[in-house]
Design a protein around this motif. Structure first.
Motif, PDB file in Angstrom:
ATOM      1  N   GLY A 194       2.930  -7.913   4.757  1.00 44.48           N
ATOM      2  CA  GLY A 194       3.775  -7.518   5.803  1.00 44.48           C
ATOM      3  C   GLY A 194       5.329  -8.251   5.569  1.00 44.48           C
ATOM      4  O   GLY A 194       6.294  -7.702   5.585  1.00 44.48           O
ATOM      5  N   ALA A 195       5.026  -9.723   5.441  1.00 39.67           N
ATOM      6  CA  ALA A 195       6.260 -10.520   5.191  1.00 39.67           C
ATOM      7  C   ALA A 195       7.076 -10.344   3.890  1.00 39.67           C
ATOM      8  O   ALA A 195       8.206 -10.314   3.880  1.00 39.67           O
ATOM      9  N   PHE A 196       6.100  -9.730   2.942  1.00 42.53           N
ATOM     10  CA  PHE A 196       6.835  -9.500   1.486  1.00 42.53           C
ATOM     11  C   PHE A 196       7.675  -8.140   1.873  1.00 42.53           C
ATOM     12  O   PHE A 196       9.118  -8.214   1.269  1.00 42.53           O
ATOM     13  N   VAL A 197       7.317  -7.077   2.625  1.00 41.43           N
ATOM     14  CA  VAL A 197       8.121  -5.941   2.743  1.00 41.43           C
ATOM     15  C   VAL A 197       9.282  -6.293   3.659  1.00 41.43           C
ATOM     16  O   VAL A 197      10.619  -6.000   3.240  1.00 41.43           O
ATOM     17  N   ALA A 198       9.112  -7.351   4.601  1.00 43.45           N
ATOM     18  CA  ALA A 198      10.252  -7.812   5.258  1.00 43.45           C
ATOM     19  C   ALA A 198      11.215  -8.279   4.601  1.00 43.45           C
ATOM     20  O   ALA A 198      12.356  -8.205   4.789  1.00 43.45           O
ATOM     21  N   PHE A 199      10.764  -9.224   3.667  1.00 45.08           N
ATOM     22  CA  PHE A 199      11.795  -9.785   2.674  1.00 45.08           C
ATOM     23  C   PHE A 199      12.440  -8.855   1.843  1.00 45.08           C
ATOM     24  O   PHE A 199      13.638  -8.965   1.580  1.00 45.08           O
ATOM     25  N   ALA A 200      11.985  -7.892   1.212  1.00 42.91           N
ATOM     26  CA  ALA A 200      12.262  -6.895   0.518  1.00 42.91           C
ATOM     27  C   ALA A 200      13.493  -6.229   1.177  1.00 42.91           C
ATOM     28  O   ALA A 200      14.728  -5.862   0.895  1.00 42.91           O
ATOM     29  N   LEU A 201      12.974  -5.790   2.591  1.00 40.97           N
ATOM     30  CA  LEU A 201      14.143  -5.076   3.394  1.00 40.97           C
ATOM     31  C   LEU A 201      15.400  -5.995   3.573  1.00 40.97           C
ATOM     32  O   LEU A 201      16.412  -5.472   3.512  1.00 40.97           O
TER      33      LEU A 201
END
Length: 945
Positions: free
Chosen positions: A184-191
């Motif tokens: 989930g953190a990776f997706v947050a960083f991507a956004l």
């Protein structure tokens, strides 16, 4: 649901990280309080000036001074059962010992000069903020929401599904939560990276424009308000960092086999323990009163850092202004604490329970977090083009089931599909910016620029204030006094109280928070079944969604009113739309009430007798709450409020009532605690909205709606017609439209009004699970409006069906939003709620079927055009008559605003539209109305053309 399920208690942070994060949290919460206060002031000022803008300045100042005097008088009078604060005040400063009324009067008179000065200052501030009120609401909403979203991450209160992780033992669950939190953190960083890249591009464009203007000698200002939106990538960055901290500590806790202490419920109150939550947080003092000097110092440094980051931008002044007041709200209590206690130590501190892990546990946890991030960044991200779509969707679905925040599932899947879509484009120039293009809708009118977004934090704040006060008790007392004599009386009370709350709070989730916690224990004490009780309060928020002045009804009317109507269709008008939803809403309420009565009889629930004296007393006590919907409806209909201002008025009104009139809450102790708590829920919803915007943006770019329409409607006849007219028709959809106008079948799966409505219901139920109702309105309405017109669906009827479907979608397993909010409120695992809401889903679907397939329940309330009653001329002698196999006989052309109930769109067009060459057809002439004497000969003359 992480944060909702009692099995998902987060692992504690290491002490240094805990203190650092708590300091940042304190800065976020204080800043959110200041922002919400200024949003309220801006919205109330804008609404007030609609009424008093033509008043003389002295009159405006006098009104503001009178309001100050009223508020001070209410505060100084105190509760009727206690000594008035004015008595103690006069005795302390003047040495006078006066009776209650005299003390209040004299204290208010002493305050008159100060009230006049405050009135002048308030009037000046209102005039100053008026030109930028809409910007304050727009940008303040985004800031408050993403501060709340970051705040929500610390308590793991983001909406999430933990259907798989909750089945594991505690140690295995913590390891799985660590994996899902890292992803989930990776997706947050991507956004965050995608949104930041788009903002940087906009910033570079402004610089280029300024340089060009300077060369050309142009000095016109350029809008740089987009710089306020940098809080979106900053919010996602902090969300990602906190998710990594959670993942790290969950790995450590899992490796060390840490078990969180179990807090036992109070003895003698099993109902509250079971249904208000073993893990329910007690009402603590505001965060600043629990923070030590070090944490407040970290908060002040964080606020200074915000100003430093904004230095050199166009937003540095307003940001510094807000940060100054936020810092003031932290420093003043700290100084006051030192003055009163002689120490900077907090009187109450949060307990800290560290994880006792070995050094190797911390090393392994670090390696796991970094390893998962490396695999996703360097293994999956560069190879998106080669990953099959089904594999990608399955990956994100598993990630969600493992307990990753729901926004990471929606946003991650949207990014995956969007980037893959752009990489498949033959135009190679679009490949370079595929990632940036996938998130650009976040910054546009589908999210960050939506003016109606301000309604969510303001209505949420109002709902939280209501729930923290005794307002729900007063409303329940009124309902019980009036309805408690019925079979299933308390359940019926719950229905009416929930509907009432939803109508003026505008959000079904807030109804669950405010009313549900109050009524669940009462329902159980009255021997209602547990599943019925929790299902009722979870579904109760869906009631009243179509009853004016409920906010989604208003927002739909505004958005649908922007759509171009088809020839012969009138444009949807908000005033009419507010009327048509009343009967469908009452139908749904009536069906649920009937079910409650049946349950009450079957369960042999005790009934109370009607007491007229109690009814009068209850009505009088709740009179100020009961008139709130009247104020709102009047303000909306008269144009005094727009939706955002209506939300601000509701929040302001509730604050005044609960703080100054009923005195259930205080400004010092309660509001600084309630505002950040309300923004936690707002933030959790907003990041889901933001992520859903990416996914919906892919649907639009890939023309999923058009492809779906053709797949459902384009059959062999339409394909044959398209091939036969290939020189003039390019798509099968055009062939379907033409065949529909000719009254011929296109041969598709959906080929009639009835089949379209059935398919629409299923589609909207799915949308209701995935999207917030406001985003669904803004994004989906423009997509389905044209398709509905193809099948001659009345726009008012379509709107009510749309809203009822979405509200049912909020209850639909596995991802209905109300399920997560109810799980959050009652500390119950979300999957446990599925079976509880199924009977109510069936009831709501029954109401939906009635409203969908009996459109007269909606359309009968639409004011009919007077032209419909115009006299109709008889057919002109000698006019052509329909031949066998020709067009069917048409009704008189008296009403050319909407087609008749059983009239096809083709017949309507031939009846009311002249031919393109200016001559009417035979059928047109045969039914032409003689609206006056001079028109009749002309109409007769064209029949021979």
């Amino acid at each position: 649901m992480a944060g909702a399920a009692p099995t998902a208690k987060p692992a504690p942070f290491l002490r240094p990280l805990d203190r650092l994060d708590r300091g940042v949290l304190l800065a976020e919460s204080s800043l959110s309080v200041v922002i919400v206060v200024f949003m309220l002031f801006a919205a109330v000022s804008e609404s007030a000036f609609r009424v008093i803008q033509n008043w003389p300045g002295v009159a405006r100042i006098g009104l503001c001074a009178a309001i100050w005097l009223l508020l001070v008088g209410l505060k100084l009078s105190g509760a009727p059962t206690e000594p008035a604060p004015a008595e103690a005040l006069l005795k302390r400063f003047l040495g006078k010992d006066l009776p209650r009324q005299a003390a209040v009067t004299q204290a208010v008179l002493f305050f008159v000069p100060v009230a006049i000065a405050l009135g002048a200052l308030t009037e000046w501030l209102m005039r100053a903020v008026l030109p930028v009120a809409s910007d304050v609401l727009l940008h303040g909403t985004i800031w408050a929401a993403f501060l709340g979203a970051s705040f929500a991450t610390r308590g793991r209160k983001h909406l999430a599904i933990d259907a798989l992780s909750r089945l594991l033992p505690d140690r295995g669950r913590r390891l799985v939560v660590g994996v899902s939190a890292t992803m989930g953190a990776f997706v947050a960083f991507a956004l965050a990276q995608g949104v930041y890249g788009n903002l940087q591009e906009a910033s570079h464009q402004v610089i280029r424009t300024l340089e060009e203007n300077r060369r050309n000698g142009v000095s016109s200002p350029i809008d740089q308000s987009f710089e306020f939106q940098y809080v979106i990538p900053a919010g996602f960055l902090f969300i990602g960092l906190r998710l990594l901290l959670h993942a790290f500590h969950e790995f450590v806790a899992g490796l060390a086999n840490y078990r969180a202490p179990v807090r036992h419920a109070p003895v003698g109150d099993p109902v509250a323990a079971a249904h208000e939550g073993v893990g329910a947080e007690p009402k603590l003092p505001p965060a600043v009163d629990r923070a030590d000097a070090t944490e407040i110092g970290i908060s002040l440094a964080a606020l200074a850092g915000v100003i430093a980051v904004c230095a050199g931008s166009s937003i540095v002044k307003p940001v510094a202004f807000l940060c100054f007041f936020a810092a003031l709200s932290l420093v003043v209590p700290l100084i006051n604490r030192k003055r009163t206690t002689g120490s900077y130590a907090p009187p109450v501190s949060d307990p800290y329970e560290p994880v006792q892990g070995a050094p190797q546990h911390f090393v392994i946890a670090t390696v796991l977090v970094l390893g998962i991030l490396a695999v996703m960044r360097y293994g999956l991200a560069p190879n998106i083009a080669s990953i099959p779509i089904t594999v990608g969707i399955a990956f994100f679905a598993v990630m969600a089931l493992l307990g990753a925040p729901l926004f990471s599932f929606l946003g991650g899947m949207g990014l995956f599909l969007f980037v893959k879509f752009f990489l498949m484009d033959p135009d190679v120039s679009r490949h370079a910016n595929a990632f940036g293009n996938s998130v650009e809708d976040i910054l546009g009118n589908h999210f960050a620029r939506m003016s109606v977004l301000a309604t969510i934090p303001l209505f949420t704040l109002a709902g939280y204030i209501m729930s923290e006060s005794r307002m729900p008790q007063r409303l329940v007392r009124v309902s019980r006094a009036l309805l408690g004599w019925m079979p299933g009386g308390l359940a019926v009370v719950c229905v009416f109280a929930s509907a009432f709350f939803t109508i003026f709070s505008g959000a079904s989730g807030i109804t669950i928070v405010a009313v549900g916690g109050l009524l669940v224990p009462a329902l159980l004490r009255d021997k209602y079944p547990e599943n019925f009780s929790l299902g009722l309060v979870t579904a109760g928020g869906a009631l009243g969604i179509t009853v004016p002045p409920c906010l989604p009804l208003i927002v739909y009317g505004i958005v649908a009113g922007l759509q171009e109507p088809a020839p012969g269709q009138e444009r949807l008008e908000l005033q009419k739309f507010l009327v048509v939803g009343l009967v469908p809403g009452l139908v749904a309420i009536g069906i649920v009430i009937a079910y409650c009565v049946v349950i009450g009889v079957v369960s042999k629930v005790p009934r109370s007798r009607f007491d007229w004296a109690e009814a009068k007393a209850a009505l009088w006590e709740a009179k100020w709450e009961l008139i709130l919907p009247v104020f709102l409806l009047t303000g909306l209909v008269k144009g005094i409020f727009n939706p955002s201002q209506a939300a601000a008025f509701t929040a302001f009104y509730v604050v005044v009532m609960e703080v100054f009139v009923y005195r259930d809450l205080t400004i010092k102790d309660d509001l600084p605690r309630i505002v950040p708590e309300s923004m936690v829920l707002v933030g959790a919803i907003f990041v889901k909205l933001c992520a859903a915007t990416v996914l919906v943006g892919y649907f639009v770019q890939a023309q999923i709606a058009d492809r779906l329409f053709e797949w459902l409607t384009c059959g062999p006849p339409a394909m044959a017609y398209m091939h036969a007219h290939a020189d003039s028709i390019g798509t099968c959809r055009e062939a379907v439209d033409i065949l529909g106008q000719q009254g011929q079948s296109a041969g598709g799966l959906i080929d009639s009004k009835l089949s379209f409505l059935i398919a629409l219901n299923f589609f909207l139920l799915l949308i209701g699970m995935l999207m917030d109702i406001f985003s669904a309105i803004v994004v989906v309405v423009p997509l389905i409006a044209g398709i509905a017109l193809h099948f001659n669906i009345n726009p008012y009827h379509l709107g009510i069906v749309f809203l009822m479907n979405l509200e049912i979608g909020y209850l639909m397993p596995p991802m209905g939003l109300n399920l997560f909010i109810a799980g959050f409120r009652f500390n119950r695992p979300v999957p446990d709620l599925y079976k509880m809401v199924l009977p109510f889903i069936a009831l709501f679907v029954g109401a939906l079927m009635i409203v969908t397939y009996v459109p007269s329940l909606t359309t009968f309330a639409i004011p009919r055009p007077t032209a419909a009653n115009a006299p109709v001329a008889a057919p002109t002698p000698g006019a052509a008559t329909p031949t066998p196999g020709g067009p069917a006989e048409l009704p008189p052309a008296g009403n050319c605003d909407t087609p008749g109930d059983d009239e096809s769109f083709e017949d309507f067009m031939r009846r009311c539209q002249p031919a393109e060459d200016g001559a009417a057809t035979d059928a047109d002439a045969a039914v032409a109305p003689a609206t006056d004497a001079s028109a009749a000969p002309a109409d007769a003359a064209v029949t021979g053309g």
